[in-house]
Design a protein around this motif. Structure first.
Motif, PDB file in Angstrom:
ATOM      1  N   LEU A   1       0.833  -1.208   0.000  1.00 49.50           N
ATOM      2  CA  LEU A   1       0.000   0.000   0.000  1.00 49.50           C
ATOM      3  C   LEU A   1       0.865   1.255   0.000  1.00 49.50           C
ATOM      4  N   ALA A   2       2.009   1.195   0.679  1.00 46.36           N
ATOM      5  CA  ALA A   2       2.921   2.343   0.711  1.00 46.36           C
ATOM      6  C   ALA A   2       3.479   2.661  -0.672  1.00 46.36           C
ATOM      7  N   GLU A   3       3.488   1.663  -1.555  1.00 49.41           N
ATOM      8  CA  GLU A   3       4.002   1.838  -2.918  1.00 49.41           C
ATOM      9  C   GLU A   3       2.932   2.384  -3.871  1.00 49.41           C
ATOM     10  N   SER A   4       1.735   2.659  -3.368  1.00 54.19           N
ATOM     11  CA  SER A   4       0.600   3.037  -4.227  1.00 54.19           C
ATOM     12  C   SER A   4       0.841   4.317  -5.027  1.00 54.19           C
ATOM     13  N   ARG A   5       1.462   5.309  -4.413  1.00 51.56           N
ATOM     14  CA  ARG A   5       1.815   6.592  -5.039  1.00 51.56           C
ATOM     15  C   ARG A   5       0.621   7.511  -5.287  1.00 51.56           C
ATOM     16  N   THR A   6      -0.557   6.975  -5.570  1.00 55.17           N
ATOM     17  CA  THR A   6      -1.763   7.807  -5.692  1.00 55.17           C
ATOM     18  C   THR A   6      -2.858   7.212  -4.822  1.00 55.17           C
TER      19      THR A   6
END
Length: 364
Positions: free
Chosen positions: A56-61
């Motif tokens: 989830l931290a890698e979602s970016r948006t």
């Protein structure tokens, strides 16, 4: 032979009565938890893993954040999110937690639901305190409301109130009316107002815990006293860091804790205050994060939260068919929601994924 037979019959009757009583007692105490605790154990397996938080931290948006939650129990609550704003996402997460509480009320034994209703009242206290503080600071009070609690419509009405006097009308007939009236009359300041709200709340929790029996009382009473200890220790340390005196700190503390803080209140520095806690049962908790605490006190808040969850989990292992299981789950679920909200806010602020992973690991 007849007297002997009579004695044997009486003895057997007494034994049968005793066995029936003990069996009934066991069934009353433990059987009602069999189904709900089995169901909760299945739900625990669906709590988000560290790997999922990293994903989830890698979602970016925020849109990707919502998409990445589609394979979780949050899917239905996020289905109506359309603008992908932080406010919309936070409301959806809060509804999910409210749904968890609703499920607890539905599946738990009737005698256990009262405590979870009281836990929900804790969100009322938080919302009321936040709204009043926002109003006094001329800020938008609705921004500080969490969509949880037993009196959410009143809280929202308070946020929309045009005057402070109008809030008193809204609170009429609630347990919070008198203490708010004292604030309006200038008899107490806003800090004392907030302290009084929490004193009332923890007193109610403790009274409920003491009204239970056997292991249920032991579990709930320890849990409430852990909460009070956490609040008092963090309050005392923050006050010491701000240079407040013992006389200024004492009125801020909540009755019902297990740790005596008198010696801590009279030391001259923050470092000495930490040293005073070394000899308490929380010494190991503090020592593990001592260096970090000196830079950021929120580290201790997380350490306390983890300790409380760990302690309730220990009680759960000792009393598998008890209120410890749903209590442990709701604590983990609340922590999960806080982490999700933190990730969403950090994504909105454009924080890089690696930094988000670090920061979310520090969320209490």
């Amino acid at each position: 032979m007849e007297p002997i037979v009579g004695i044997l019959d009486t003895t057997l009757a007494v034994i049968f009565t005793w066995v029936t009583y003990k069996t009934g007692q066991y069934i009353y105490k433990y059987t009602p938890y069999s189904y709900p605790n089995a169901r909760i154990k299945a739900m625990e397996a669906k709590l988000l893993s560290e790997q999922k938080f990293n994903e989830l931290a890698e979602s970016r948006t925020l849109q990707n954040f919502v998409v990445n939650l589609e394979d979780t129990d949050y899917k239905d609550y996020l289905a109506d999110v359309s603008s992908y704003s932080i406010e919309e996402i936070e409301r959806a997460l809060e509804r999910a937690l409210a749904g968890t509480y609703g499920l607890m009320f539905k599946i738990l034994p009737k005698r256990s639901r009262g405590f979870f209703e009281l836990l929900l009242e804790g969100w009322d206290v938080r919302n009321i305190a936040n709204v009043v503080k926002a109003k006094l600071a001329n800020e938008s009070a609705s921004d500080y409301i969490v969509e949880l609690g037993t009196m959410l419509p009143k809280v929202k009405a308070m946020a929309e109130a045009k005057t402070l006097e109008e809030i008193l009308v809204i609170l009429e007939g609630t347990p919070y009316e008198d203490v708010y009236q004292k604030l309006l009359l200038g008899e107490i300041d806003v800090t004392k107002f907030e302290t009084e709200l929490y004193r009332m709340y923890y007193a109610k929790l403790l009274a409920y815990a003491k009204s239970r029996k056997d292991e249920e009382r032991a579990i709930l009473e320890e849990f409430v006293r852990l909460l009070v200890d956490r609040v008092n220790i963090l309050t005392a340390l923050r006050a010491k860091k701000a240079g407040l005196s013992a006389e200024e700190i004492k009125p801020m503390l909540i009755p019902g804790g297990t740790v005596k803080l008198d010696s801590l209140l009279h030391v001259d520095s923050f470092d000495m205050a930490l040293a005073e806690l070394d000899s308490t049962k929380y010494g190991p908790v503090i020592r593990d994060v001592r260096e970090e605490i000196e830079k950021d006190l929120s580290v201790l808040e997380k350490a306390f939260s983890d300790y409380i969850i760990e302690r309730i989990s220990e009680l759960e292992r000792f009393y598998p068919l008890s209120i410890a299981t749903p209590l442990s789950y709701i604590l983990r679920k609340e922590r999960e929601m806080r982490k999700l909200r933190a990730i969403a806010k950090l994504i909105e602020n454009g924080v890089k994924p690696e930094r988000i992973k670090e920061l979310v690991g520090e969320v209490a």
